[in-house]
Write a protein that holds these residues in place. Sequence first.
Motif, PDB file in Angstrom:
ATOM      1  N   LYS A  94       0.782  -1.223   0.000  1.00 51.99           N
ATOM      2  CA  LYS A  94       0.000   0.000   0.000  1.00 51.99           C
ATOM      3  C   LYS A  94       0.824   1.288   0.000  1.00 51.99           C
ATOM      4  O   LYS A  94       0.459   2.233  -0.689  1.00 51.99           O
ATOM      5  N   LYS A  95       1.895   1.371   0.740  1.00 51.65           N
ATOM      6  CA  LYS A  95       2.605   2.648   0.818  1.00 51.65           C
ATOM      7  C   LYS A  95       3.151   3.076  -0.539  1.00 51.65           C
ATOM      8  O   LYS A  95       3.026   4.251  -0.927  1.00 51.65           O
ATOM      9  N   TYR A  96       3.756   2.142  -1.286  1.00 50.13           N
ATOM     10  CA  TYR A  96       4.293   2.479  -2.606  1.00 50.13           C
ATOM     11  C   TYR A  96       3.199   3.058  -3.497  1.00 50.13           C
ATOM     12  O   TYR A  96       3.394   4.082  -4.150  1.00 50.13           O
ATOM     13  N   VAL A  97       2.047   2.408  -3.529  1.00 54.23           N
ATOM     14  CA  VAL A  97       0.960   2.853  -4.402  1.00 54.23           C
ATOM     15  C   VAL A  97       0.317   4.126  -3.864  1.00 54.23           C
ATOM     16  O   VAL A  97       0.106   5.099  -4.604  1.00 54.23           O
ATOM     17  N   CYS A  98      -0.002   4.135  -2.583  1.00 62.07           N
ATOM     18  CA  CYS A  98      -0.762   5.253  -2.012  1.00 62.07           C
ATOM     19  C   CYS A  98       0.007   6.575  -2.066  1.00 62.07           C
ATOM     20  O   CYS A  98      -0.588   7.628  -2.346  1.00 62.07           O
ATOM     21  N   ASP A  99       1.294   6.538  -1.791  1.00 62.32           N
ATOM     22  CA  ASP A  99       2.075   7.777  -1.820  1.00 62.32           C
ATOM     23  C   ASP A  99       2.021   8.425  -3.197  1.00 62.32           C
ATOM     24  O   ASP A  99       1.900   9.652  -3.319  1.00 62.32           O
ATOM     25  N   ARG A 100       2.099   7.630  -4.236  1.00 61.75           N
ATOM     26  CA  ARG A 100       2.105   8.166  -5.602  1.00 61.75           C
ATOM     27  C   ARG A 100       0.699   8.491  -6.086  1.00 61.75           C
ATOM     28  O   ARG A 100       0.480   9.520  -6.739  1.00 61.75           O
ATOM     29  N   ARG A 102      -1.840   9.334  -4.308  1.00 63.70           N
ATOM     30  CA  ARG A 102      -2.363  10.493  -3.589  1.00 63.70           C
ATOM     31  C   ARG A 102      -2.046  11.786  -4.328  1.00 63.70           C
ATOM     32  O   ARG A 102      -2.906  12.676  -4.470  1.00 63.70           O
ATOM     33  N   GLU A 103      -0.834  11.898  -4.837  1.00 65.42           N
ATOM     34  CA  GLU A 103      -0.432  13.095  -5.584  1.00 65.42           C
ATOM     35  C   GLU A 103      -1.195  13.206  -6.900  1.00 65.42           C
ATOM     36  O   GLU A 103      -1.641  14.292  -7.288  1.00 65.42           O
ATOM     37  N   ILE A 104      -1.353  12.082  -7.587  1.00 67.70           N
ATOM     38  CA  ILE A 104      -2.055  12.097  -8.870  1.00 67.70           C
ATOM     39  C   ILE A 104      -3.528  12.469  -8.661  1.00 67.70           C
ATOM     40  O   ILE A 104      -4.111  13.220  -9.451  1.00 67.70           O
TER      41      ILE A 104
END
Length: 283
Positions: A94-100, A102-104
Amino acid sequence: MKTAVIGLGLIGGSVAKAIKENTQHSVFGSDIVRSVVLRAKLTEAIDEELTPERLGECEVVILALYPKDAVRWLRDNGARIQKGALVVDCCGVKKYVCDRAREIAAENGFVFIGGHPMAGIERSGFDFSNGAMFRRASMILTPYGDTDIRAIERAKKFFLSVGFGKITIRTPEEHDRIISYTSQLAHVLSNAYIKSPTAPYHSGLSAGSFRDMTRVATLNPAMWTELFFENRDNLITEIDALAERLTEYSRALKENDADGLRRLLEDGVMMKALCDKAEETTA
């Protein structure tokens, strides 16, 4: 309501079927393999193929892709997603996907919440998908602290409507730390266990324990390699800790320490009981 499902493999195909079987929503699907889209339409798992125009009409978008592919798809298609639409991924980290993501999402005006359906089988692909797969299963949602509570409630309502029995809320960091033990370590252990030179001779001398230990050894190497590396620090910690615990059993046997081995086994029995009790409490 119009829903898009991106990726029609085991999870995406099952999500599409669950939506069709449990709701009145229209489902539009896409997959990099054209024949999969055709089979999904033929079996009525989706209503139509997802097009850029239809994407802009969808209120909910489900990403059932590998982590890097999910982020790449969002970058390529974020501007086409309806403003205010709810986008949820199904990735195992989740962290890898969510961090990116979230910005998009912030750049394009849609709502993103990380997700992870806690269901599956040891096979992959649309042909193994099943609309009943998520019945009574837990859906993990990993919103950030500033996510609008209305969006979280919207996501909860949607996933309960398609058959999930429980919604679990965690931060992306909590998810990745715990899932490295509950899922990823189990896959590593199963995959390593089956490599014993004794394994080919198990027929007639094995039963439930062998089946349980080896079930998830039949994994998708490409997908799990990516998942393991995107959560490598947490997984390394769990693998190393397990190796140390196994060494304790080996040492007790080598040293003829029956009392020590009995204590190790008793500790395991006690921990299993505690885990079972905790699960009953939260059920």
